[in-house]
Write an enzyme that holds these catalytic residues in place. Sequence first.
Site, PDB file in Angstrom:
ATOM      1  N   HIS A  12       0.834  -1.205   0.000  1.00 42.88           N
ATOM      2  CA  HIS A  12       0.000   0.000   0.000  1.00 42.88           C
ATOM      3  C   HIS A  12       0.872   1.259   0.000  1.00 42.88           C
ATOM      4  CE1 HIS A  12      -3.111   2.590   2.335  1.00 42.88           C
ATOM      5  NE2 HIS A  12      -3.471   2.547   1.061  1.00 42.88           N
ATOM      6  N   HIS A  54      -1.124  11.468  -1.620  1.00 37.66           N
ATOM      7  CA  HIS A  54      -2.400  11.005  -1.081  1.00 37.66           C
ATOM      8  C   HIS A  54      -3.318  12.164  -0.694  1.00 37.66           C
ATOM      9  CE1 HIS A  54      -5.274   9.549   1.942  1.00 37.66           C
ATOM     10  NE2 HIS A  54      -5.212   8.395   1.310  1.00 37.66           N
TER      11      HIS A  54
END
Length: 246
Positions: A12, A54
């Site tokens: 991830h 992000h």
Amino acid sequence: MKPWPFPRIIAHRGGGTLAPENTLGGMRKAKKLGFAGVEFDVMLAADATPILMHDETLERTTDGRGAVAETAYRDMLKLDAGSWYSREHAGEPVPSFERAGRLCIALGLWANVEIKPSAGFEAETGTAAALLARALWRGAPVQPLLSSFQPPALAAAKKAVPELARGALTKSIPPDWQSRMQELGCVSLHCDYRMLLPQQARAVRDAGYWLLCYTVNDPATLRVLFDWGVDAIVTDRLDLIPPDFR
Ligand code: G3P
Ligand code: MG
């Protein structure tokens, strides 16, 4: 139904919690630990350069300030995206998607490219990410998978590069999931494992879609999810879940 053709255990945000997120150092870490696939987030800088990030703001993961959508890539190049994580990673740059994609190809790492648009840039980000992905992976034996929480980003990616596989990201599986998948031409559904019920997992796979769960950090939970038929997971705990976990 064809078996999931990509790695089942995916690191991830590059290197999970073992490296600063969405950095080249994180991808190298994943590779070093034997991982075959990474997930990372792609957003547009102010000049429309696709970069890895992000959050919509720079503060949490860099030494910069302000909105990603208002910062040009040339200014992002001056930022440190590693010091927040550790002194050892000081000086990690904010990678462009182009650099990250090239590194994945060079290392033989498969990529799940999450299209993560700043608000208001959904279609633009979907188009840019899909076009660049096509250019970067042209002729490569294994193609990346694009995914997004934002239907307009997926619709734009589909329009720009219909042949690149797409996955629909969602927290819980909504009642109208099947029509959404069809409309966006998605091959996989990606959900928060904490919201998933075994009958939903069965329904998704019975309908002919692959199922991916995020962000699974515990081997016992992963065992249950695989028993339910989940095809793949992303994990932050590269130290607890080995890439060959079955
Ligand atoms: O793609 C799975 C996962 O990355 C979605 O959540 O917030 O970490 O991008 P997030
Ligand atoms: Mg992500």
